[in-house]
Design a protein around this motif. Structure first.
Motif, short mmCIF file in Angstrom:
data_model
loop_
_atom_site.label_atom_id
_atom_site.label_comp_id
_atom_site.label_asym_id
_atom_site.label_seq_id
_atom_site.Cartn_x
_atom_site.Cartn_y
_atom_site.Cartn_z
N VAL A 179 0.87 -1.17 0.00
CA VAL A 179 0.00 0.00 0.00
C VAL A 179 0.91 1.22 0.00
CG1 VAL A 179 -1.77 1.33 1.20
CG2 VAL A 179 -1.79 -1.18 1.33
N ARG A 180 0.68 2.14 -0.94
CA ARG A 180 1.40 3.41 -0.95
C ARG A 180 0.41 4.54 -0.74
NH1 ARG A 180 5.06 1.01 -4.93
NH2 ARG A 180 3.63 1.54 -6.63
N THR A 181 0.68 5.35 0.26
CA THR A 181 -0.19 6.49 0.53
C THR A 181 0.53 7.48 1.42
OG1 THR A 181 -2.37 7.17 1.35
CG2 THR A 181 -1.27 5.40 2.55
N GLY A 182 0.28 8.77 1.21
CA GLY A 182 0.88 9.80 2.05
C GLY A 182 2.39 9.80 2.05
N GLY A 183 3.00 9.35 0.95
CA GLY A 183 4.45 9.32 0.87
C GLY A 183 5.10 8.14 1.56
N GLU A 184 4.29 7.23 2.10
CA GLU A 184 4.80 6.03 2.78
C GLU A 184 4.39 4.77 2.01
OE1 GLU A 184 6.71 6.01 5.47
OE2 GLU A 184 6.63 8.18 5.84
N THR A 185 5.19 3.71 2.16
CA THR A 185 4.87 2.42 1.57
C THR A 185 4.78 1.38 2.69
OG1 THR A 185 5.98 2.95 -0.51
CG2 THR A 185 5.55 0.62 -0.06
N TYR A 186 3.69 0.63 2.69
CA TYR A 186 3.45 -0.41 3.69
C TYR A 186 3.40 -1.76 2.96
CZ TYR A 186 1.81 3.72 6.23
OH TYR A 186 1.70 4.95 6.80
N HIS A 187 3.90 -2.80 3.62
CA HIS A 187 3.97 -4.11 2.98
C HIS A 187 3.20 -5.14 3.80
CE1 HIS A 187 6.98 -3.00 -0.06
NE2 HIS A 187 7.51 -2.24 0.88
N PHE A 188 2.59 -6.07 3.08
CA PHE A 188 1.99 -7.26 3.68
C PHE A 188 2.84 -8.46 3.28
CE2 PHE A 188 -1.69 -4.43 3.77
CZ PHE A 188 -2.20 -4.68 5.04
N ASP A 189 3.33 -9.18 4.27
CA ASP A 189 4.19 -10.34 4.07
C ASP A 189 3.35 -11.61 4.23
OD1 ASP A 189 6.01 -12.56 4.66
OD2 ASP A 189 7.57 -11.05 4.87
N PRO A 190 3.42 -12.55 3.27
CA PRO A 190 2.57 -13.75 3.36
C PRO A 190 2.87 -14.65 4.55
CG PRO A 190 4.16 -13.95 1.57
CD PRO A 190 4.24 -12.53 2.05
#
Length: 334
Positions: A179-190
Motif C-alpha cells: 500500500v502506498r499512501t501519504g508518501g509512505e509504503t506499507y507491505h503485507f508479508d505472506p
C-alpha cells in the motif's frame, strides 16, 4: 441441532422465490437475481475483502443496496489505533449497474473505474488480485488460497418467506503486496498476513442486527481459520460457524458472541457444544456510521487478541494464543 448440508447443485431460491436453507463448504448453489421476489431496491449485493497482519488492516468494499452503492477503502493500524487512509464513494440509485458476480468462486474480473477511483478484483483459480488507485493512494494485493473449503450458507428470515441471506466466506489466504499512501509504503508479508472474502447476496428485513467474528493465523505449525456469528436470520438449518485447519473444514453449531456496553472491554465467544471458548482483548474499535437516503447503519468492528481454544471434528483441542482478528456488532436499518 441438525444442520442441512447441500450435497448436490441446485438453486438458492425455489420457484416461489423462497430460500432453500442449508450450508456447504464449496460453491454449490446457483444465485439468480431474476428468481428474487422483491423490489429491485431491496436487493443487496457486496464483495468485501479484508487483508490484515498482526498490526494493520486494509479493507476493500464494492457493493450496493440497489438504492445506494459503495466503493471504498479503509486502511488502519489497529495496534496503534490510528487511521492511515480512508475514502468512500457513495453511489445513488445504482440498480445493479455494478454488475456484481453471481458466484464467489468463478474466475473473472469485477472493476469500478469512474471519477478518479479505480478498484478491481481479479479471480484466477486459487489466486485473487486486489487493486485500487485514487489520488496518491495505490495498492495491489495477491491472495492465495491454502484451504479449498469455504463457509457457504443460505438462510431464511422469519419475518417473510421470500427474505434470504446467501453468504460465502473464504479464509486461509496468505496475502502479499503493498500500500502506498501519504508518501509512505506499507507491505503485507505472506508469512503473517491473511486475506478474507465476505461475499453476500440477499433480501432481508429493513431492521436487522448481527454479531460476526473472523480470523486466520498459524496454530501448531498449520493455518487455522474461523468464521463465527449469530443473530442474523433463522440459522436452524445452517449456522455460519466453522473452523478451517490442515486443509479441512470443521462445522460448528450455534454460538454466542457477547460484549460489555464498553466495546473496548473483553468479548466472549462460546458455542453450545463446548467446542469454542475464546476471549478477545480489544485494541481498536473501527466504528462506522452510514446515513444516506433510507440507510442508517452502525457497526463496531473491534480488533484485538484472541485467546482460548477450539475443538476439531476429531476431538483435538487447539490452544489459541495471541491470534489477532476481529469481532463485530452491527445494528442496521437498510
Amino acid at each position: 441441532m441438525e444442520q442441512q448440508r447441500f450435497t448436490e447443485p441446485g438453486p438458492v431460491l425455489d420457484a416461489k422465490g423462497r430460500p432453500i436453507p442449508g450450508y456447504s463448504t464449496r460453491s454449490m448453489r446457483s444465485y439468480d437475481r431474476r428468481a428474487i421476489h422483491a423490489a429491485p431496491w431491496r436487493i443487496k449485493e457486496w464483495d468485501f475483502y479484508q487483508v490484515s497482519d498482526r498490526t494493520k488492516c486494509l479493507q476493500f468494499t464494492l457493493g450496493h443496496a440497489s438504492y445506494a452503492g459503495q466503493v471504498g477503502i479503509m486502511f488502519f493500524d489497529f495496534a496503534e489505533g490510528r487511521w492511515i487512509a480512508r475514502f468512500d464513494k457513495l453511489l445513488a440509485l445504482p440498480f445493479g449497474s455494478l454488475h456484481m458476480p453471481a458466484d464467489a468462486e468463478t474466475d473473472g474480473t469485477l472493476t469500478y473505474d469512474k471519477g478518479g477511483l479505480f478498484m478491481q478484483y481479479e479471480t484466477r483459480g486459487n489466486m485473487r488480485i486486489l487493486r485500487c488507485k485514487k489520488d496518491d493512494f495505490e495498492t495491489e494485493i495477491v491472495l492465495r488460497r491454502k484451504n479449498p473449503h469455504a463457509m457457504v450458507i443460505n438462510v431464511p428470515f422469519d419475518e417473510s418467506p421470500t427474505r434470504f441471506y446467501y453468504n460465502h466466506k473464504i479464509n486461509c489466504m496468505p496475502a502479499e503486496g503493498f500500500v502506498r499512501t501519504g508518501g509512505e509504503t506499507y507491505h503485507f508479508d505472506p508469512s503473517d498476513s491473511f486475506g478474507l472474502l465476505d461475499w453476500g447476496r440477499g433480501v432481508w428485513p429493513f431492521h436487522n442486527e448481527w454479531f460476526w467474528s473472523n480470523g486466520t493465523g498459524e496454530v501448531d505449525g498449520s493455518i487455522l481459520g474461523f468464521n463465527l456469528g449469530c443473530g442474523f436470520g433463522n440459522t436452524d438449518a445452517a449456522t455460519e460457524n466453522i473452523l478451517f485447519y490442515e486443509g479441512n473444514a470443521h462445522k460448528l453449531g450455534k454460538l454466542q458472541i457477547t460484549h460489555e456496553p464498553d466495546f473496548m472491554k473483553p468479548w466472549q465467544l462460546v458455542d453450545d457444544a463446548g467446542r469454542v471458548k475464546l476471549t478477545m482483548t480489544p485494541s481498536f474499535d473501527r466504528t462506522t456510521t452510514t446515513k444516506v437516503l433510507f440507510i442508517n447503519n452502525v457497526c463496531h468492528q473491534v480488533f484485538g487478541r484472541f485467546d482460548g481454544f477450539v475443538v476439531l471434528d476429531d476431538g483435538r483441542q487447539l490452544e489459541i494464543k495471541e491470534l489477532y482478528a476481529f469481532a463485530e456488532h452491527a445494528v442496521n436499518n437498510w
